[in-house]
Design an enzyme around this catalytic site. Structure first.
Site, short mmCIF file in Angstrom:
data_model
loop_
_atom_site.label_atom_id
_atom_site.label_comp_id
_atom_site.label_asym_id
_atom_site.label_seq_id
_atom_site.Cartn_x
_atom_site.Cartn_y
_atom_site.Cartn_z
N GLY A 188 0.79 -1.23 0.00
CA GLY A 188 0.00 0.00 0.00
C GLY A 188 0.82 1.27 0.00
O GLY A 188 0.26 2.37 0.00
N HIS A 189 2.14 1.16 -0.04
CA HIS A 189 3.00 2.36 0.06
C HIS A 189 4.09 2.31 -1.00
O HIS A 189 5.24 2.03 -0.67
CB HIS A 189 3.63 2.42 1.45
CG HIS A 189 4.13 3.78 1.85
ND1 HIS A 189 5.41 4.20 1.64
CD2 HIS A 189 3.50 4.80 2.45
CE1 HIS A 189 5.57 5.42 2.11
NE2 HIS A 189 4.42 5.80 2.62
N PHE A 190 3.92 2.55 -2.15
CA PHE A 190 2.73 2.92 -2.90
C PHE A 190 2.59 1.96 -4.07
O PHE A 190 3.61 1.66 -4.70
CB PHE A 190 2.87 4.35 -3.43
CG PHE A 190 3.02 5.38 -2.32
CD1 PHE A 190 1.92 5.82 -1.60
CD2 PHE A 190 4.27 5.89 -2.00
CE1 PHE A 190 2.06 6.78 -0.60
CE2 PHE A 190 4.41 6.84 -1.00
CZ PHE A 190 3.32 7.29 -0.30
N VAL A 249 7.82 2.65 -1.94
CA VAL A 249 8.76 3.44 -1.14
C VAL A 249 8.65 2.98 0.31
O VAL A 249 7.54 2.87 0.84
CB VAL A 249 8.44 4.96 -1.23
CG1 VAL A 249 9.32 5.77 -0.29
CG2 VAL A 249 8.57 5.46 -2.66
#
Length: 147
Positions: A50-52, A57
């Protein structure tokens, strides 16, 4: 480079476990002064979902946490009853994020003691990839009794 502490030795010092153990090995350690740890950043880390999506990252807060875990190793190895203690964050000062940390990076975590006491620890941390600073901060923690 031959590790000073491998992952099993680190688990004997820190209470953290997957997915929150963010130090793979310690490659340098000068008692009460300095520690250098390594985190191999893998695409398999859960936070990259979820990041990203499409542009993974490592969250900056986890880079800071990895530095803090190295600092905890430096502090805890000096305490005889370390299995009865926890190192808890009490402050982060002057944190700067200078470049993203991405899958495939080898994160080198250099932490230098500014103040070491039986209870309060203050350290300066720097995270680098390929010699380039990604993040740095001053970290304060307290050594507390584990309940």
């Amino acid at each position: 480079m031959e590790p000073v502490f491998d992952s099993e030795a680190i688990k004997k010092l820190l209470p953290h476990r997957y997915p929150f153990l963010l130090v793979d090995r310690i490659i340098e350690l000068v008692p009460r002064q300095r520690v250098v740890g390594i985190k191999q950043v893998s695409i398999n880390e859960s936070y990259f979902q979820g990041h990203f999506p499409g542009a993974p990252v490592m969250p900056g807060v986890l880079v800071i946490e990895a530095m803090a875990q190295c600092g905890a190793i430096l502090a805890l190895r000096e305490i005889e009853d370390r299995d009865q203690k926890l190192v808890l964050f009490t402050g982060i000062k002057e944190a700067r994020f200078r470049r993203p940390v991405v899958p495939g990076d080898t994160l080198v975590l250099e932490v230098t003691a500014l103040r070491t006491g039986s209870r309060i620890q203050r350290m300066r941390g720097e995270a680098k990839v390929d010699g380039e600073v990604c993040a740095d901060a001053e970290l304060t923690s307290v050594i507390a009794n584990r309940k």
